[in-house]
Design an enzyme around this catalytic site. Structure first.
Site, PDB file in Angstrom:
ATOM      1  N   GLU A  17       0.838  -1.208   0.000  1.00 48.79           N
ATOM      2  CA  GLU A  17       0.000   0.000   0.000  1.00 48.79           C
ATOM      3  C   GLU A  17       0.873   1.258   0.000  1.00 48.79           C
ATOM      4  OE1 GLU A  17      -3.541  -0.058   2.428  1.00 48.79           O
ATOM      5  OE2 GLU A  17      -3.059   1.935   3.184  1.00 48.79           O
ATOM      6  N   THR A  48      -3.961   4.854  -1.556  1.00 46.15           N
ATOM      7  CA  THR A  48      -5.004   5.361  -0.656  1.00 46.15           C
ATOM      8  C   THR A  48      -5.666   6.620  -1.234  1.00 46.15           C
ATOM      9  OG1 THR A  48      -3.573   6.784   0.660  1.00 46.15           O
ATOM     10  CG2 THR A  48      -3.747   4.485   1.360  1.00 46.15           C
ATOM     11  N   TYR A  49      -6.768   6.993  -0.582  1.00 47.38           N
ATOM     12  CA  TYR A  49      -7.614   8.087  -1.081  1.00 47.38           C
ATOM     13  C   TYR A  49      -7.938   9.033   0.067  1.00 47.38           C
ATOM     14  CZ  TYR A  49     -11.722  10.084  -3.515  1.00 47.38           C
ATOM     15  OH  TYR A  49     -12.635  10.888  -4.122  1.00 47.38           O
ATOM     16  N   HIS A  77      -8.145   3.056  -3.748  1.00 44.10           N
ATOM     17  CA  HIS A  77      -9.056   3.246  -2.620  1.00 44.10           C
ATOM     18  C   HIS A  77     -10.035   4.366  -2.979  1.00 44.10           C
ATOM     19  CE1 HIS A  77      -6.032   1.584   0.586  1.00 44.10           C
ATOM     20  NE2 HIS A  77      -5.810   1.048  -0.593  1.00 44.10           N
ATOM     21  N   GLN A 214       5.230   7.709  15.705  1.00 46.71           N
ATOM     22  CA  GLN A 214       4.275   7.582  14.599  1.00 46.71           C
ATOM     23  C   GLN A 214       3.336   6.392  14.843  1.00 46.71           C
ATOM     24  OE1 GLN A 214       5.673   5.421  11.281  1.00 46.71           O
ATOM     25  NE2 GLN A 214       4.766   6.826   9.802  1.00 46.71           N
ATOM     26  N   LYS A 274       7.882   3.566   1.640  1.00 46.83           N
ATOM     27  CA  LYS A 274       9.309   3.216   1.731  1.00 46.83           C
ATOM     28  C   LYS A 274       9.449   1.753   1.316  1.00 46.83           C
ATOM     29  CE  LYS A 274       9.981   5.927   5.930  1.00 46.83           C
ATOM     30  NZ  LYS A 274      10.643   7.119   5.450  1.00 46.83           N
TER      31      LYS A 274
HETATM   32  P1  FAD Z   1     -17.863   0.886   7.262  1.00 44.19           P
HETATM   33  O1  FAD Z   1     -17.671  -0.510   6.834  1.00 44.19           O
HETATM   34  O2  FAD Z   1     -18.997   1.649   6.678  1.00 44.19           O
HETATM   35  O3  FAD Z   1     -17.963   0.881   8.855  1.00 44.19           O
HETATM   36  C1  FAD Z   1     -17.930   2.083   9.609  1.00 44.19           C
HETATM   37  C2  FAD Z   1     -18.584   1.856  10.952  1.00 44.19           C
HETATM   38  O4  FAD Z   1     -20.000   1.713  10.769  1.00 44.19           O
HETATM   39  C3  FAD Z   1     -18.147   0.583  11.671  1.00 44.19           C
HETATM   40  O5  FAD Z   1     -18.134   0.840  13.040  1.00 44.19           O
HETATM   41  C4  FAD Z   1     -19.227  -0.439  11.301  1.00 44.19           C
HETATM   42  O6  FAD Z   1     -19.343  -1.443  12.299  1.00 44.19           O
HETATM   43  C5  FAD Z   1     -20.460   0.449  11.248  1.00 44.19           C
HETATM   44  N1  FAD Z   1     -21.460  -0.015  10.274  1.00 44.19           N
HETATM   45  C6  FAD Z   1     -21.248  -0.463   9.017  1.00 44.19           C
HETATM   46  N2  FAD Z   1     -22.405  -0.733   8.413  1.00 44.19           N
HETATM   47  C7  FAD Z   1     -23.390  -0.444   9.302  1.00 44.19           C
HETATM   48  C8  FAD Z   1     -24.799  -0.497   9.271  1.00 44.19           C
HETATM   49  N3  FAD Z   1     -25.451  -0.910   8.177  1.00 44.19           N
HETATM   50  N4  FAD Z   1     -25.487  -0.084  10.371  1.00 44.19           N
HETATM   51  C9  FAD Z   1     -24.853   0.345  11.467  1.00 44.19           C
HETATM   52  N5  FAD Z   1     -23.491   0.412  11.573  1.00 44.19           N
HETATM   53  C10 FAD Z   1     -22.785   0.023  10.489  1.00 44.19           C
HETATM   54  N6  FAD Z   1      -9.426   5.834   4.979  1.00 44.19           N
HETATM   55  C11 FAD Z   1      -9.293   6.800   4.051  1.00 44.19           C
HETATM   56  O7  FAD Z   1      -9.741   7.922   4.275  1.00 44.19           O
HETATM   57  N7  FAD Z   1      -8.629   6.559   2.872  1.00 44.19           N
HETATM   58  C12 FAD Z   1      -8.094   5.361   2.573  1.00 44.19           C
HETATM   59  O8  FAD Z   1      -7.507   5.179   1.489  1.00 44.19           O
HETATM   60  C13 FAD Z   1      -8.220   4.311   3.536  1.00 44.19           C
HETATM   61  N8  FAD Z   1      -7.724   3.061   3.277  1.00 44.19           N
HETATM   62  C14 FAD Z   1      -7.928   2.058   4.187  1.00 44.19           C
HETATM   63  C15 FAD Z   1      -7.444   0.776   3.879  1.00 44.19           C
HETATM   64  C16 FAD Z   1      -7.635  -0.271   4.766  1.00 44.19           C
HETATM   65  C17 FAD Z   1      -7.124  -1.658   4.400  1.00 44.19           C
HETATM   66  C18 FAD Z   1      -8.309  -0.051   6.009  1.00 44.19           C
HETATM   67  C19 FAD Z   1      -8.493  -1.184   6.981  1.00 44.19           C
HETATM   68  C20 FAD Z   1      -8.780   1.220   6.315  1.00 44.19           C
HETATM   69  C21 FAD Z   1      -8.612   2.286   5.415  1.00 44.19           C
HETATM   70  N9  FAD Z   1      -9.092   3.575   5.687  1.00 44.19           N
HETATM   71  C22 FAD Z   1      -8.926   4.588   4.749  1.00 44.19           C
HETATM   72  C23 FAD Z   1      -9.738   3.883   6.963  1.00 44.19           C
HETATM   73  C24 FAD Z   1     -11.283   3.784   6.892  1.00 44.19           C
HETATM   74  O9  FAD Z   1     -11.797   4.753   6.019  1.00 44.19           O
HETATM   75  C25 FAD Z   1     -11.814   4.021   8.320  1.00 44.19           C
HETATM   76  O10 FAD Z   1     -11.456   2.957   9.158  1.00 44.19           O
HETATM   77  C26 FAD Z   1     -13.304   4.361   8.444  1.00 44.19           C
HETATM   78  O11 FAD Z   1     -13.520   4.843   9.762  1.00 44.19           O
HETATM   79  C27 FAD Z   1     -14.256   3.197   8.230  1.00 44.19           C
HETATM   80  O12 FAD Z   1     -14.339   2.835   6.921  1.00 44.19           O
HETATM   81  P2  FAD Z   1     -15.087   1.452   6.503  1.00 44.19           P
HETATM   82  O13 FAD Z   1     -15.060   1.397   5.035  1.00 44.19           O
HETATM   83  O14 FAD Z   1     -14.530   0.314   7.237  1.00 44.19           O
HETATM   84  O15 FAD Z   1     -16.566   1.774   7.028  1.00 44.19           O
END
Ligand code: FAD
Length: 291
Positions: A17, A48-49, A77, A214, A274
């Site tokens: 990533e 990432t985005y 992303h 960090q 890196k």
């Molecule tokens: P969701 O799956 O929508 O979940 C968010 C919260 O809502 C969770 O607590 C879940 O339990 C809850 N939830 C989900 N569906 C429902 C429902 N139907 N009803 C009630 N509650 C629900 N962030 C960035 O800004 N840019 C990136 O490029 C980025 N890349 C990432 C890559 C990886 C591999 C990971 C693990 C995370 C990344 N993130 C990134 C962080 C991510 O955006 C955050 O963790 C964010 O807070 C949650 O995103 P999600 O897609 O998991 O959300």
């Protein structure tokens, strides 16, 4: 090529990533790191985005370069933050115009000045809604995020796993896990996913530690716990960057070896742009495809 098809064929997936640098001046360093890491023949490289305030436009530019100039499969992303469905449709069209077939569908974090995530007018509130929407815009291979320790806003791991199932039911083809330093969480998460009938590949995220402050900041932000033994060790050497890095690499090697012995579907290295740390780790571990 679609990552979902590669994952069906290959027994193991290696991926890296990267994030768009805040300053354009750092783009060349990023491309150097990508060039060095793709020599390891990853299944995909992800970009990432908007994470950590980074620019969104750069995601398409970098992902396109990786795909079309470096000839490396790429995962772009995409988040729902402050975007209407029309905004998101435009980004998806742009990705498609650049031959990008793989999207990591994310809700995203609230912007820095806001406490909770708010659905933008005409936008999406959950990643599952984005997964559904992407399917209406073309034939994409779609990944989603998984949280071995539960998402920071979720009341429990169990509830979060139920929500993960919604993303898979909406059509996600694979899962990439958040930073986690204790494999017991990863195995419990995998068991919980399987118990809910989730059958798509779960690719494990590995974060090579190279800076103590960090990692403390990042772990707090994403809700990953630093196990006491790791904390004690890093605390003792926290002022000596070289020792932190050495121990970080040793730790990632041990963590990866344990995961590989437990048949995980893939390793996804959070490279932090890196190459050297990741290359050192890869030199020491035996990936299944080589066995
Ligand atoms: P969701 O799956 O929508 O979940 C968010 C919260 O809502 C969770 O607590 C879940 O339990 C809850 N939830 C989900 N569906 C429902 C429902 N139907 N009803 C009630 N509650 C629900 N962030 C960035 O800004 N840019 C990136 O490029 C980025 N890349 C990432 C890559 C990886 C591999 C990971 C693990 C995370 C990344 N993130 C990134 C962080 C991510 O955006 C955050 O963790 C964010 O807070 C949650 O995103 P999600 O897609 O998991 O959300």
């Amino acid at each position: 090529m679609k990552i979902r098809d590669i994952l069906e064929r290959e027994k193991f997936s290696l991926s890296f990533e990267f994030f768009p640098p805040k300053r354009d001046g750092n783009l060349e360093n990023l491309y150097t790191a990508i060039r060095e890491l793709i020599l390891q023949r990853p299944v995909f490289v992800s970009v990432t985005y908007g994470a950590g305030g980074g620019t969104r436009e750069k995601t398409v530019e970098i992902a396109s370069k990786v795909k079309n100039e470096f000839d490396q499969e790429v995962l772009a992303h995409l988040t729902c933050v402050q975007s209407s469905r029309d905004d998101i449709a435009r980004v998806i069209e742009e990705l498609s115009a650049h031959n990008i077939e793989n999207i990591l569908a994310l809700r995203g974090d609230p912007p820095k000045d806001e406490e909770a995530f708010r659905r933008a007018p005409g936008g999406f509130g959950y990643a599952s809604e984005l997964v559904e929407f992407i399917h209406t815009r073309g034939d994409f291979s779609i990944g989603v995020a998984g949280y071995p320790e539960g998402h920071i806003e979720a009341p429990s791991l169990e509830v979060d796993l139920d929500n993960l199932k919604k993303k898979v039911d909406a059509g996600a083809h694979f899962i990439i896990t958040q930073i986690c330093f204790d494999n017991k969480h990863i195995y419990r998460f995998r068991d919980g996913a399987h118990a809910r009938g989730i059958r798509v590949p779960i690719i494990t995220g590995i974060f090579p530690i190279f800076n103590y402050r960090q990692i403390q900041r990042m772990a707090a932000l994403c809700g990953a716990k630093i196990p006491p033994s790791l904390h004690d060790k890093l605390d003792k050497v926290s002022e000596k960057d070289e020792e932190v890095q050495k121990y970080g690499i040793e730790f990632a090697i041990r963590q990866s070896e344990d995961l590989l012995a437990s048949d995980i579907a893939g390793l996804h290295f959070y490279s932090m742009n890196k190459s050297d740390h990741v290359l050192e780790i890869l030199r020491e571990i035996q990936l299944p495809r080589e066995g």
